[in-house]
Each structure stands twice: as C-alpha cells, then as structure tokens.
Motif scaffolding. Structure first.
Motif, short mmCIF file in Angstrom:
data_model
loop_
_atom_site.label_atom_id
_atom_site.label_comp_id
_atom_site.label_asym_id
_atom_site.label_seq_id
_atom_site.Cartn_x
_atom_site.Cartn_y
_atom_site.Cartn_z
N ASN A 18 -9.15 7.75 -1.35
CA ASN A 18 -8.50 8.90 -0.72
C ASN A 18 -7.63 8.48 0.46
O ASN A 18 -6.52 8.98 0.63
N LEU A 19 -8.12 7.55 1.27
CA LEU A 19 -7.34 7.07 2.41
C LEU A 19 -6.06 6.39 1.94
O LEU A 19 -4.99 6.60 2.53
N ALA A 20 -6.14 5.62 0.87
CA ALA A 20 -4.95 4.95 0.34
C ALA A 20 -3.92 5.99 -0.12
O ALA A 20 -2.71 5.84 0.12
N GLU A 21 -4.39 7.06 -0.77
CA GLU A 21 -3.48 8.12 -1.21
C GLU A 21 -2.85 8.83 -0.02
O GLU A 21 -1.66 9.16 -0.04
N ARG A 22 -3.63 9.07 1.01
CA ARG A 22 -3.10 9.74 2.22
C ARG A 22 -2.09 8.86 2.93
O ARG A 22 -1.11 9.36 3.49
N ILE A 23 -2.30 7.55 2.92
CA ILE A 23 -1.32 6.63 3.53
C ILE A 23 -0.01 6.69 2.76
O ILE A 23 1.07 6.75 3.37
N ALA A 24 -0.09 6.69 1.45
CA ALA A 24 1.12 6.78 0.63
C ALA A 24 1.87 8.08 0.92
O ALA A 24 3.11 8.09 1.06
N GLU A 25 1.14 9.18 1.03
CA GLU A 25 1.77 10.47 1.33
C GLU A 25 2.42 10.46 2.71
O GLU A 25 3.54 10.94 2.89
N ALA A 26 1.73 9.89 3.68
CA ALA A 26 2.27 9.83 5.04
C ALA A 26 3.54 8.97 5.08
O ALA A 26 4.50 9.32 5.78
N VAL A 40 -6.01 2.12 10.04
CA VAL A 40 -7.19 1.66 10.80
C VAL A 40 -8.46 2.14 10.09
O VAL A 40 -9.41 1.38 9.89
N SER A 41 -8.47 3.41 9.70
CA SER A 41 -9.64 3.96 9.00
C SER A 41 -9.87 3.25 7.68
O SER A 41 -11.02 2.95 7.31
#
Length: 79
Positions: A18-26, A40-41
C-alpha cells in the motif's frame, strides 16, 4: 522497538504494498513532501519485515520459538 507478531506478517506485506502504491500516486500528483514522508514509512516497514523474517529464521534454526527460561534466582541470607 516493538516486535511484530509472526501472524501479522501478511498484514505487514500489505502495508508495504500500500505504501508503494501511495508513493507512486504522490509522485504522479507532484506531492514531493508526501513522497518523502511515505518513503520513510516504507523504509521502516521493510526493516520491520526483515527483522521479523530474521527472528522467524532464528527460531526455526534453534528449534525454540518461545521465551528463554532463565531459571529461578537463588537468594541467600547475608552473613
């Protein structure tokens, strides 16, 4: 540092995904500050997963998965 229960390993993997997906979106939206915070997270979550895997491997190799018995202390009366 808190230890993760081995039963929570799948959840930790999902958090990392999920964090990887959110980084891509950001990144797509140009939210650079958000990318840094999420990175960082993500790094810490990956470290936590690696520590859990090392702990599981150690308990498999030693055949022990529980707490270590330290025995009862012997208390003597002062002379």
């Amino acid at each position: 540092m808190l230890r993760v229960s081995p039963g929570q390993r799948p959840r930790l993997i999902e958090i990392i995904r999920n964090l990887a997906e959110r980084i891509a979106e950001a990144r797509t939206n140009g939210w650079l500050g958000e990318v840094q915070g999420l990175q960082v997270s993500l790094t810490k979550a990956k470290e936590k997963l690696a520590a859990l895997d090392r702990s599981l491997e150690r308990s498999r190799s030693t055949g022990r998965g529980g707490p270590t018995d330290l025995g009862m202390p012997v208390i003597t009366r002062p002379q």
